[in-house]
Design a protein around this motif. Structure first.
Motif, PDB file in Angstrom:
ATOM      1  N   MET A   1       0.844  -1.191   0.000  1.00 14.33           N
ATOM      2  CA  MET A   1       0.000   0.000   0.000  1.00 14.33           C
ATOM      3  C   MET A   1       0.878   1.240   0.000  1.00 14.33           C
ATOM      4  N   THR A   2       0.522   2.204  -0.819  1.00 13.17           N
ATOM      5  CA  THR A   2       1.188   3.489  -0.861  1.00 13.17           C
ATOM      6  C   THR A   2       0.208   4.554  -0.416  1.00 13.17           C
ATOM      7  N   PHE A   3       0.642   5.465   0.456  1.00 15.38           N
ATOM      8  CA  PHE A   3      -0.240   6.526   0.931  1.00 15.38           C
ATOM      9  C   PHE A   3      -0.350   7.613  -0.121  1.00 15.38           C
ATOM     10  N   THR A   4      -1.601   7.929  -0.491  1.00 15.28           N
ATOM     11  CA  THR A   4      -1.873   9.060  -1.385  1.00 15.28           C
ATOM     12  C   THR A   4      -3.094   9.775  -0.838  1.00 15.28           C
ATOM     13  N   ASP A   5      -3.495  10.854  -1.498  1.00  9.43           N
ATOM     14  CA  ASP A   5      -4.713  11.560  -1.118  1.00  9.43           C
ATOM     15  C   ASP A   5      -5.912  11.065  -1.911  1.00  9.43           C
ATOM     16  N   VAL A  67       3.166  10.879  11.936  1.00 11.04           N
ATOM     17  CA  VAL A  67       3.609   9.979  10.877  1.00 11.04           C
ATOM     18  C   VAL A  67       2.832   8.679  11.027  1.00 11.04           C
ATOM     19  N   PHE A  68       2.221   8.232   9.936  1.00 11.75           N
ATOM     20  CA  PHE A  68       1.516   6.956   9.888  1.00 11.75           C
ATOM     21  C   PHE A  68       2.205   6.070   8.855  1.00 11.75           C
ATOM     22  N   SER A  69       2.175   4.761   9.086  1.00 14.77           N
ATOM     23  CA  SER A  69       2.685   3.829   8.084  1.00 14.77           C
ATOM     24  C   SER A  69       1.707   2.687   7.930  1.00 14.77           C
ATOM     25  N   ASP A  70       1.926   1.840   6.934  1.00 16.99           N
ATOM     26  CA  ASP A  70       1.091   0.655   6.759  1.00 16.99           C
ATOM     27  C   ASP A  70       1.649  -0.535   7.525  1.00 16.99           C
ATOM     28  N   GLY A  71       2.662  -0.296   8.356  1.00 17.40           N
ATOM     29  CA  GLY A  71       3.315  -1.362   9.105  1.00 17.40           C
ATOM     30  C   GLY A  71       4.633  -1.800   8.503  1.00 17.40           C
ATOM     31  N   LEU A  72       4.806  -1.512   7.201  1.00 13.61           N
ATOM     32  CA  LEU A  72       6.064  -1.761   6.493  1.00 13.61           C
ATOM     33  C   LEU A  72       6.448  -3.244   6.449  1.00 13.61           C
ATOM     34  N   ALA A  73       5.481  -4.144   6.522  1.00 17.23           N
ATOM     35  CA  ALA A  73       5.770  -5.581   6.413  1.00 17.23           C
ATOM     36  C   ALA A  73       6.442  -5.882   5.087  1.00 17.23           C
ATOM     37  N   GLY A  74       7.484  -6.686   5.136  1.00 15.60           N
ATOM     38  CA  GLY A  74       8.187  -7.087   3.930  1.00 15.60           C
ATOM     39  C   GLY A  74       9.227  -6.107   3.441  1.00 15.60           C
ATOM     40  N   TYR A 103       2.794   0.602  15.946  1.00 15.48           N
ATOM     41  CA  TYR A 103       1.946  -0.509  16.388  1.00 15.48           C
ATOM     42  C   TYR A 103       2.810  -1.747  16.639  1.00 15.48           C
ATOM     43  N   SER A 104       2.338  -2.587  17.575  1.00 15.59           N
ATOM     44  CA  SER A 104       3.123  -3.761  17.963  1.00 15.59           C
ATOM     45  C   SER A 104       3.262  -4.776  16.836  1.00 15.59           C
ATOM     46  N   ASN A 105       2.416  -4.728  15.818  1.00 20.38           N
ATOM     47  CA  ASN A 105       2.543  -5.652  14.692  1.00 20.38           C
ATOM     48  C   ASN A 105       3.236  -5.010  13.497  1.00 20.38           C
ATOM     49  N   ASP A 106       3.932  -3.898  13.723  1.00 20.37           N
ATOM     50  CA  ASP A 106       4.706  -3.263  12.659  1.00 20.37           C
ATOM     51  C   ASP A 106       6.005  -4.043  12.401  1.00 20.37           C
ATOM     52  N   HIS A 107       6.747  -3.590  11.406  1.00 18.68           N
ATOM     53  CA  HIS A 107       8.032  -4.214  11.043  1.00 18.68           C
ATOM     54  C   HIS A 107       8.897  -4.396  12.298  1.00 18.68           C
ATOM     55  N   PRO A 108       9.500  -5.565  12.495  1.00 20.00           N
ATOM     56  CA  PRO A 108      10.253  -5.829  13.730  1.00 20.00           C
ATOM     57  C   PRO A 108      11.440  -4.915  13.957  1.00 20.00           C
TER      58      PRO A 108
END
Length: 291
Positions: A1-5, A67-74, A103-108
């Motif tokens: 996912m990429t953040f856009t408006d 700052v928000f992210s999608d969790g950055l998994a991978g 968040y606790s389930n974000d990228h380690p």
């Protein structure tokens, strides 16, 4: 996912939780990440401005930057470190403090890179999610207390004054934030006050608690925000009554889920009502002075 408006981000996430009746905590977390975290850019208040950086969204507001992210998994370690450093540098150039919502389930590796870049953790909260029908009967309004919806500025100022007393900080900014939300999207916020005749102030009914429901457009989620109560009025069921009233409003709006970033005071209450702790969230704050 990429953040856009682009509001299409919202519709892409919608519907990812079909058949969620009887959901487990893991299923509720999946719904939260797909619908709540994935749609920030498309549902910001009018006074917020977005500055996307791929899978990270930098946001400026009249009160505090985020700052928000999608969790950055991978993502690779180098990519994660790059996102963190670019965010810090962006706000350093603006000489502006910023909160990264972790968040606790974000990228380690994310937590470590945030610390290395000068972000400092504040108090951890629990991400609590539940289904609207499960909390419709959360509690009754206690005797001597009245709960009513408000939108006029004088009531929003009274809420901000109550919050300032609860938290021993100047929360005057909250009245501006709520006023902006009400003016910008009145159908997407319901602000409630609990009032009572207080022996400490006989001149007029006292705002003893306040809470608001924030609808997240394009999703089936509503956020339970606020929920603060004056110390001398706690333990009487006002918080539970405010949860129930907001759940009824959410049901009338066709929502399926409710979400709370809960303190340790409110988490056990919400879990007893049938909601689930699905993760934790920690504000990581960078300030020019600290760095």
């Amino acid at each position: 996912m990429t953040f856009t408006d682009n509001p299409s981000t919202t519709s892409a996430a919608h519907g990812s939780t079909a058949g969620a009746h009887g959901s487990t905590a893991a299923e509720l977390l999946t719904a939260h990440d797909a619908q709540v975290r994935a749609t920030v850019a498309a549902r910001m208040p009018l006074t917020w401005a977005s500055h996307p950086d791929g899978r990270v969204l930098r946001v400026t507001t009249p009160h505090r930057a985020f700052v928000f992210s999608d969790g950055l998994a991978g993502a690779s370690a180098e990519e994660v470190e790059g996102y963190v450093e670019r965010a810090r540098d962006f706000f350093a150039e603006r000489n502006e403090a910023v909160e990264w919502k972790y968040y606790s389930n974000d990228h380690p590796r994310l937590r470590g890179f945030l610390g290395a870049a000068g972000f400092r953790p504040e108090d951890e909260e629990s991400v609590v999610v539940g289904r609207v029908p499960d909390v419709l009967d959360a509690g009754q309004v206690p005797e001597g207390v009245t709960i009513r919806p408000v939108s006029e500025r004088r009531d929003l100022d009274r809420i901000a004054a109550m919050e300032s007393e609860v938290w021993s900080q100047d929360w005057a900014w909250l009245a501006d934030d709520l006023a902006d939300r009400v003016a910008g999207s009145p159908d997407d916020i319901a602000v409630l006050v609990a009032e009572a005749d207080d022996a400490a102030d006989r001149a007029a009914p006292t705002v003893v608690a306040a809470a608001w429901l924030v609808v997240m457009p394009g999703t089936r989620f509503g956020g339970l925000w606020g929920g603060s109560t004056l110390a001398r009025w706690r333990g009487r069921g006002i918080y539970r009554a405010l949860v129930a009233e907001r759940a009824r409003i959410a049901q009338a709006k066709g929502l399926e889920f409710l979400q709370v970033d809960a303190s340790e005071d409110s988490r056990p209450i919400l879990e007893r009502l049938g909601m689930f702790k699905v993760a934790t969230t920690t504000p990581y704050v960078w300030t020019p002075q600290a760095s």
